[in-house]
Design a protein around this motif. Structure first.
Motif, PDB file in Angstrom:
ATOM      1  N   ASN A   1       0.818  -1.207   0.000  1.00 34.25           N
ATOM      2  CA  ASN A   1       0.000   0.000   0.000  1.00 34.25           C
ATOM      3  C   ASN A   1       0.855   1.262   0.000  1.00 34.25           C
ATOM      4  O   ASN A   1       0.613   2.206  -0.768  1.00 34.25           O
ATOM      5  CB  ASN A   1      -0.938  -0.005   1.213  1.00 34.25           C
ATOM      6  CG  ASN A   1      -1.795   1.249   1.271  1.00 34.25           C
ATOM      7  OD1 ASN A   1      -2.524   1.570   0.336  1.00 34.25           O
ATOM      8  ND2 ASN A   1      -1.693   1.983   2.380  1.00 34.25           N
ATOM      9  N   HIS A   2       1.883   1.297   0.848  1.00 36.18           N
ATOM     10  CA  HIS A   2       2.740   2.489   0.917  1.00 36.18           C
ATOM     11  C   HIS A   2       3.524   2.677  -0.375  1.00 36.18           C
ATOM     12  O   HIS A   2       3.641   3.804  -0.877  1.00 36.18           O
ATOM     13  CB  HIS A   2       3.700   2.372   2.104  1.00 36.18           C
ATOM     14  CG  HIS A   2       3.079   2.736   3.410  1.00 36.18           C
ATOM     15  ND1 HIS A   2       3.102   4.017   3.924  1.00 36.18           N
ATOM     16  CD2 HIS A   2       2.392   1.989   4.315  1.00 36.18           C
ATOM     17  CE1 HIS A   2       2.467   4.043   5.084  1.00 36.18           C
ATOM     18  NE2 HIS A   2       2.037   2.821   5.352  1.00 36.18           N
ATOM     19  N   ILE A   3       4.057   1.601  -0.921  1.00 38.65           N
ATOM     20  CA  ILE A   3       4.827   1.712  -2.161  1.00 38.65           C
ATOM     21  C   ILE A   3       3.924   2.105  -3.323  1.00 38.65           C
ATOM     22  O   ILE A   3       4.325   2.890  -4.197  1.00 38.65           O
ATOM     23  CB  ILE A   3       5.579   0.396  -2.441  1.00 38.65           C
ATOM     24  CG1 ILE A   3       6.767   0.282  -1.481  1.00 38.65           C
ATOM     25  CG2 ILE A   3       6.038   0.311  -3.894  1.00 38.65           C
ATOM     26  CD1 ILE A   3       7.589  -0.963  -1.621  1.00 38.65           C
ATOM     27  N   GLY A   4       2.702   1.597  -3.319  1.00 39.50           N
ATOM     28  CA  GLY A   4       1.759   1.945  -4.376  1.00 39.50           C
ATOM     29  C   GLY A   4       1.417   3.416  -4.417  1.00 39.50           C
ATOM     30  O   GLY A   4       0.952   3.932  -5.441  1.00 39.50           O
ATOM     31  N   GLN A   5       1.656   4.127  -3.306  1.00 38.44           N
ATOM     32  CA  GLN A   5       1.380   5.567  -3.250  1.00 38.44           C
ATOM     33  C   GLN A   5       2.600   6.421  -3.583  1.00 38.44           C
ATOM     34  O   GLN A   5       2.525   7.649  -3.575  1.00 38.44           O
ATOM     35  CB  GLN A   5       0.883   5.931  -1.850  1.00 38.44           C
ATOM     36  CG  GLN A   5      -0.435   5.277  -1.471  1.00 38.44           C
ATOM     37  CD  GLN A   5      -0.861   5.614  -0.058  1.00 38.44           C
ATOM     38  OE1 GLN A   5      -0.976   6.781   0.307  1.00 38.44           O
ATOM     39  NE2 GLN A   5      -1.078   4.600   0.751  1.00 38.44           N
ATOM     40  N   ASN A   6       3.732   5.774  -3.874  1.00 42.58           N
ATOM     41  CA  ASN A   6       4.959   6.503  -4.191  1.00 42.58           C
ATOM     42  C   ASN A   6       5.276   6.295  -5.671  1.00 42.58           C
ATOM     43  O   ASN A   6       5.717   5.222  -6.080  1.00 42.58           O
ATOM     44  CB  ASN A   6       6.112   5.987  -3.319  1.00 42.58           C
ATOM     45  CG  ASN A   6       7.387   6.779  -3.520  1.00 42.58           C
ATOM     46  OD1 ASN A   6       7.595   7.403  -4.564  1.00 42.58           O
ATOM     47  ND2 ASN A   6       8.260   6.754  -2.532  1.00 42.58           N
ATOM     48  N   SER A   7       5.089   7.318  -6.469  1.00 40.12           N
ATOM     49  CA  SER A   7       5.283   7.190  -7.916  1.00 40.12           C
ATOM     50  C   SER A   7       6.748   7.086  -8.312  1.00 40.12           C
ATOM     51  O   SER A   7       7.053   6.872  -9.495  1.00 40.12           O
ATOM     52  CB  SER A   7       4.637   8.386  -8.633  1.00 40.12           C
ATOM     53  OG  SER A   7       5.238   9.606  -8.201  1.00 40.12           O
ATOM     54  N   ASP A   8       7.662   7.219  -7.344  1.00 36.77           N
ATOM     55  CA  ASP A   8       9.086   7.039  -7.638  1.00 36.77           C
ATOM     56  C   ASP A   8       9.457   5.563  -7.713  1.00 36.77           C
ATOM     57  O   ASP A   8      10.523   5.205  -8.226  1.00 36.77           O
ATOM     58  CB  ASP A   8       9.950   7.696  -6.558  1.00 36.77           C
ATOM     59  CG  ASP A   8       9.766   9.200  -6.488  1.00 36.77           C
ATOM     60  OD1 ASP A   8       9.732   9.830  -7.561  1.00 36.77           O
ATOM     61  OD2 ASP A   8       9.647   9.735  -5.369  1.00 36.77           O
ATOM     62  N   ILE A   9       8.588   4.682  -7.174  1.00 32.62           N
ATOM     63  CA  ILE A   9       8.872   3.243  -7.128  1.00 32.62           C
ATOM     64  C   ILE A   9       7.967   2.531  -8.123  1.00 32.62           C
ATOM     65  O   ILE A   9       6.745   2.564  -8.006  1.00 32.62           O
ATOM     66  CB  ILE A   9       8.642   2.686  -5.704  1.00 32.62           C
ATOM     67  CG1 ILE A   9       9.514   3.436  -4.692  1.00 32.62           C
ATOM     68  CG2 ILE A   9       8.937   1.188  -5.659  1.00 32.62           C
ATOM     69  CD1 ILE A   9       9.155   3.160  -3.246  1.00 32.62           C
ATOM     70  N   SER A  10       8.584   1.870  -9.097  1.00 35.61           N
ATOM     71  CA  SER A  10       7.789   1.214 -10.143  1.00 35.61           C
ATOM     72  C   SER A  10       7.758  -0.302 -10.022  1.00 35.61           C
ATOM     73  O   SER A  10       6.947  -0.952 -10.689  1.00 35.61           O
ATOM     74  CB  SER A  10       8.324   1.590 -11.531  1.00 35.61           C
ATOM     75  OG  SER A  10       9.678   1.175 -11.679  1.00 35.61           O
ATOM     76  N   ILE A  11       8.637  -0.876  -9.176  1.00 37.38           N
ATOM     77  CA  ILE A  11       8.687  -2.335  -9.044  1.00 37.38           C
ATOM     78  C   ILE A  11       8.834  -2.712  -7.575  1.00 37.38           C
ATOM     79  O   ILE A  11       9.638  -2.112  -6.847  1.00 37.38           O
ATOM     80  CB  ILE A  11       9.871  -2.941  -9.837  1.00 37.38           C
ATOM     81  CG1 ILE A  11       9.824  -2.521 -11.301  1.00 37.38           C
ATOM     82  CG2 ILE A  11       9.861  -4.465  -9.733  1.00 37.38           C
ATOM     83  CD1 ILE A  11      11.052  -2.938 -12.102  1.00 37.38           C
ATOM     84  N   LEU A  12       8.084  -3.715  -7.150  1.00 37.38           N
ATOM     85  CA  LEU A  12       8.218  -4.280  -5.814  1.00 37.38           C
ATOM     86  C   LEU A  12       8.463  -5.784  -5.927  1.00 37.38           C
ATOM     87  O   LEU A  12       7.714  -6.501  -6.594  1.00 37.38           O
ATOM     88  CB  LEU A  12       6.948  -4.042  -4.989  1.00 37.38           C
ATOM     89  CG  LEU A  12       6.870  -4.787  -3.643  1.00 37.38           C
ATOM     90  CD1 LEU A  12       7.937  -4.280  -2.679  1.00 37.38           C
ATOM     91  CD2 LEU A  12       5.489  -4.675  -3.029  1.00 37.38           C
ATOM     92  N   VAL A  13       9.520  -6.246  -5.274  1.00 38.50           N
ATOM     93  CA  VAL A  13       9.788  -7.674  -5.118  1.00 38.50           C
ATOM     94  C   VAL A  13       9.616  -7.986  -3.639  1.00 38.50           C
ATOM     95  O   VAL A  13      10.230  -7.337  -2.787  1.00 38.50           O
ATOM     96  CB  VAL A  13      11.218  -8.043  -5.568  1.00 38.50           C
ATOM     97  CG1 VAL A  13      11.526  -9.498  -5.233  1.00 38.50           C
ATOM     98  CG2 VAL A  13      11.381  -7.795  -7.059  1.00 38.50           C
ATOM     99  N   SER A  14       8.765  -8.952  -3.314  1.00 40.84           N
ATOM    100  CA  SER A  14       8.498  -9.291  -1.921  1.00 40.84           C
ATOM    101  C   SER A  14       8.631 -10.784  -1.701  1.00 40.84           C
ATOM    102  O   SER A  14       8.266 -11.589  -2.574  1.00 40.84           O
ATOM    103  CB  SER A  14       7.094  -8.849  -1.518  1.00 40.84           C
ATOM    104  OG  SER A  14       6.733  -9.375  -0.253  1.00 40.84           O
TER     105      SER A  14
END
Length: 316
Positions: A71-84
């Motif tokens: 949720n937090h990363i989805g609100q930051n347009s500087d981050i385009s990829i998440l690996v979890s």
């Protein structure tokens, strides 16, 4: 006078997109800390009823923590990829963001039911260079340790700073330019796995057990929490070595710990604080990943201790 994380970041010579990505992970960590504080009261404990891509049973709080980070990363347009760790595939956001975040949202979750320190680990990379980058390419790395207090540990690769969450849910600087002691009398390893160890690991541990009567020439204490964040935080604060080596049971998988969001960020933190990080045979930060969930052996901590382990591998 206290210095907040936001104030500290504003004074650093780093790109503002990178600073905002760090702030995003700090905000996610603060929210996870709040959830963990009352999880037993809210009934948010126990298993979630499914497994992650590693085949591990997920705790309910693993899922909740992953959702918070997402949720937090989805609100930051500087981050385009998440690996979890909790997601089979990388998540791509259609925002043109320059950064990639790799994370273990809740490390050590097997300790949740006994109220032992757990954490969030993260790595930040240049998204334009793809998913599979060496640890040496990391732009920043850090972790949150949820214990008696909540610590947020951060490096941009040259030094390490520690922040503590205050009563207003603001991270304030409590230690700067942290240095790992080059020598130590503590080591962390799961001795229940001794029957699987290779000769190098067994040789190193046997020397430590012999203490001042053996070749090590000094007495050692063994520590093992079962939470990587907890063990590494102790080493960062007072020295020591952490070992999860390749053994006969993990050989087929390549190791136990994941490279992108466990081995690499912790290796960057420890080396930035003056320690060393290795598989036993190779610098962790020099490994070329082949998969986002790739596993590797991990040995890191005080430089003199890691050098002793490397010497045992050379003998073997």
């Amino acid at each position: 006078m206290t210095t907040t994380l936001a104030e500290w970041l504003a004074a650093q010579p780093v790109d503002q997109k990178l600073a905002r990505a760090v702030a995003t992970m700090a905000a996610a960590s603060a929210e996870i800390a709040a959830v963990l504080r009352i999880a037993p009261i809210e009934g948010e404990t126990g298993l979630a009823g499914h497994t992650n891509v590693q085949g591990e049973a997920q705790k309910l709080l693993d899922v909740i923590s992953n959702d918070i980070v997402l949720n937090h990363i989805g609100q930051n347009s500087d981050i385009s990829i998440l690996v979890s760790e909790e997601l089979d595939e990388a998540v791509h956001f259609d925002n043109g963001g320059a950064l990639l975040v790799a994370t273990d949202p809740l490390d050590g979750s097997s300790n949740l039911d006994v109220n032992v320190t757990v954490g969030t680990i993260f790595s930040i990379l240049d998204a334009s260079k793809g998913l599979l980058q060496k640890g040496s390419a990391q732009l920043a790395a850090g972790y949150a340790a949820y214990g008696p207090s909540t610590s947020f540990v951060l490096t941009f690769g040259t030094s390490v700073a520690v922040f503590t969450l205050d009563q207003s849910d603001t991270f304030v600087l409590t230690k700067d330019k942290v240095a790992v002691s080059p020598a130590s009398g503590e080591y962390a390893i799961n001795t229940a796995r001794e029957r699987f160890w290779d000769a190098a690991t067994k040789g190193y541990v046997d020397e430590n057990v012999a203490g001042e009567t053996g070749l090590a020439g000094k007495r050692y204490n063994m520590r093992w929490v079962g939470s990587m964040v907890a063990d590494i935080h102790r080493i960062l604060m007072r020295g020591g070595i952490f070992l999860y080596p390749l053994d006969s049971e993990t050989l087929e998988k390549g190791g136990r710990l994941r490279l992108l969001y466990e081995g690499n960020p912790m290796a960057l933190i420890v080396t930035a604080a003056g320690g060393k990080a290795t598989t036993g045979r190779k610098n962790i930060l020099d490994i070329q990943p082949t998969d986002i969930h790739q596993r590797v052996p991990v040995v890191l901590g005080s430089s003199e201790e890691v050098t002793r382990v490397e010497a045992w591998y050379k003998k073997a």
